[in-house]
Structures are given as C-alpha cells and as structure tokens.
Design a protein around this motif. Sequence first.
Motif, short mmCIF file in Angstrom:
data_model
loop_
_atom_site.label_atom_id
_atom_site.label_comp_id
_atom_site.label_asym_id
_atom_site.label_seq_id
_atom_site.Cartn_x
_atom_site.Cartn_y
_atom_site.Cartn_z
N SER A 103 40.29 34.73 44.40
CA SER A 103 40.68 36.13 44.55
C SER A 103 39.49 36.93 45.07
O SER A 103 38.35 36.45 45.08
CB SER A 103 41.17 36.70 43.22
OG SER A 103 40.16 36.58 42.24
N VAL A 104 39.76 38.15 45.48
CA VAL A 104 38.73 39.01 46.04
C VAL A 104 38.04 39.77 44.91
O VAL A 104 38.69 40.28 44.00
CB VAL A 104 39.34 40.00 47.05
CG1 VAL A 104 38.28 40.92 47.62
CG2 VAL A 104 40.04 39.25 48.16
N HIS A 105 36.72 39.85 44.96
CA HIS A 105 35.94 40.56 43.95
C HIS A 105 35.69 41.98 44.42
O HIS A 105 35.82 42.29 45.60
CB HIS A 105 34.61 39.82 43.72
CG HIS A 105 33.90 40.27 42.49
ND1 HIS A 105 32.86 41.16 42.53
CD2 HIS A 105 34.08 39.95 41.19
CE1 HIS A 105 32.43 41.38 41.30
NE2 HIS A 105 33.14 40.65 40.47
N ASP A 106 35.29 42.86 43.50
CA ASP A 106 35.06 44.27 43.82
C ASP A 106 33.97 44.47 44.87
O ASP A 106 34.06 45.35 45.70
CB ASP A 106 34.66 45.05 42.56
CG ASP A 106 35.77 45.03 41.53
OD1 ASP A 106 36.93 44.86 41.93
OD2 ASP A 106 35.48 45.19 40.33
N ASP A 107 32.92 43.65 44.83
CA ASP A 107 31.80 43.85 45.75
C ASP A 107 32.02 43.17 47.10
O ASP A 107 31.10 43.03 47.88
CB ASP A 107 30.49 43.36 45.12
CG ASP A 107 30.49 41.86 44.85
OD1 ASP A 107 31.52 41.22 45.13
OD2 ASP A 107 29.46 41.35 44.39
N GLY A 108 33.23 42.74 47.38
CA GLY A 108 33.53 42.12 48.66
C GLY A 108 33.39 40.61 48.65
O GLY A 108 33.68 39.95 49.63
N GLY A 109 32.95 40.07 47.54
CA GLY A 109 32.84 38.62 47.42
C GLY A 109 34.15 38.01 46.97
O GLY A 109 35.20 38.65 47.05
N GLU A 110 34.08 36.79 46.49
CA GLU A 110 35.28 36.10 46.05
C GLU A 110 35.05 35.46 44.70
O GLU A 110 33.92 35.07 44.37
CB GLU A 110 35.68 35.05 47.08
CG GLU A 110 36.17 35.71 48.36
CD GLU A 110 36.07 34.82 49.56
OE1 GLU A 110 35.35 33.83 49.51
OE2 GLU A 110 36.72 35.14 50.56
N VAL A 111 36.11 35.38 43.91
CA VAL A 111 36.05 34.79 42.58
C VAL A 111 36.87 33.50 42.60
O VAL A 111 38.06 33.53 42.91
CB VAL A 111 36.60 35.75 41.50
CG1 VAL A 111 36.53 35.10 40.13
CG2 VAL A 111 35.84 37.05 41.53
N LEU A 112 36.22 32.40 42.25
CA LEU A 112 36.90 31.10 42.19
C LEU A 112 37.09 30.74 40.72
O LEU A 112 36.11 30.65 39.99
CB LEU A 112 36.05 30.01 42.86
CG LEU A 112 36.01 29.98 44.38
CD1 LEU A 112 35.33 31.17 44.96
CD2 LEU A 112 35.34 28.72 44.84
N ARG A 113 38.34 30.62 40.29
CA ARG A 113 38.63 30.18 38.92
C ARG A 113 38.71 28.66 38.92
O ARG A 113 39.48 28.09 39.68
CB ARG A 113 39.95 30.77 38.43
CG ARG A 113 39.83 32.18 37.97
CD ARG A 113 41.12 32.74 37.39
NE ARG A 113 41.78 31.81 36.50
CZ ARG A 113 43.08 31.57 36.51
NH1 ARG A 113 43.87 32.17 37.36
NH2 ARG A 113 43.62 30.72 35.67
N VAL A 114 37.92 28.03 38.04
CA VAL A 114 37.80 26.58 38.03
C VAL A 114 38.04 26.06 36.62
O VAL A 114 37.49 26.60 35.66
CB VAL A 114 36.39 26.14 38.51
CG1 VAL A 114 36.28 24.64 38.53
CG2 VAL A 114 36.08 26.73 39.86
N ARG A 115 38.82 25.00 36.52
CA ARG A 115 39.01 24.32 35.23
C ARG A 115 37.97 23.20 35.16
O ARG A 115 37.96 22.28 35.98
CB ARG A 115 40.40 23.73 35.13
CG ARG A 115 40.71 23.17 33.76
CD ARG A 115 42.13 22.63 33.75
NE ARG A 115 42.72 22.36 32.49
CZ ARG A 115 42.24 21.57 31.54
NH1 ARG A 115 41.10 20.98 31.70
NH2 ARG A 115 42.90 21.36 30.42
#
Length: 170
Positions: free
Chosen positions: A96-108
Amino acid sequence: MCTGLAAGFGFFAYQLWPLVPTSVAHRVLEVAVPVAIGVVCVLAALVLMAAAVASAFGRGWRYRRYRRRWVKALDKVGLVTEKRGELVVPRLRSVSVHDDGGEVLRVRMLEGQSPKDWDNRAARLARAFGAASGRISWDPDHMDEVRLVLTRRRSPKFAPKVRFQVKGAA
C-alpha cells in the motif's frame, strides 16, 4: 460467424422494411429503441462493476512490481530458509501507499524469524527494491507479521532546484 448472421439478417430486414405497414413499424421501433438503450445501460453498468471489483480486490501493479523480485531479494539478504530441498519464502501479503510517498509491504514472517531479523536487514532490502531507505514496524498483537516501509528516491526531474552562492566571488 455471428457477425455474418447479424449482417445478413440486417440486410434482409432492410430489404423487407418498406413492405411492413407503417403502424407495425412504429410499434417495433417503440419497443426496440428502449430495449436497445436498456441493454446498452446494463452492459455499461456491468463493465463499471467489473472495473470496480478488479480495483478493489486486485493486487495491482505495486504488488506485482515487488512480487517479481521478492524471492531473489529475500534470498540475497538471508530471510529465506530451506526445508527438504525447497526454499521457504516469507509471504508478501499486501503493498500500500505510505503517507510520505513511499510504500508499505505487509509480510508474514516464517517460523523462527523475529522482527529484529527483519530490522537488521531493512536497509539492504530497501536497496534491493530501489528505495532510498527502509524501516520495519510491527504490531505486538500480530507478531507473525511485519511492515516494511520503503521510502522512494525522488526523481531528479521533480527534485527542487537549489542555487549555490560562492562567497567572495565577484
């Protein structure tokens, strides 16, 4: 074949149209035009619904961009294990997109891994995915999952222009 049949039927109907009494022709048009409009509206609604469902439930291009290099990057930083001759790779759940323009990867995470293992390798993972920096966060309630927050490099085209002044220059 279907288009040929439709074209043939249309040509046949066009040839016979002058023979149809005017009252019948008006009745046919009174029924056919609203039905045709209704069919077009239903088809348009179905196309829009399909697009909405695909965007809501589809993983999208961001997920595919990371998934393509996922195994190789994690193998290089040492976050994969081998069981019975096969690589076992942590599962990428979402991007998903992060607030600062980066991306968040959710990992198990895999069994035996801790968020500290991921935290120690965050900078190397960021480099592997072409990001400027990376950090790990996790929720104590869900210790089997980490979030890798990647901050993208700013494109030189959109970077702010900085002017330097040299002191003592004439």
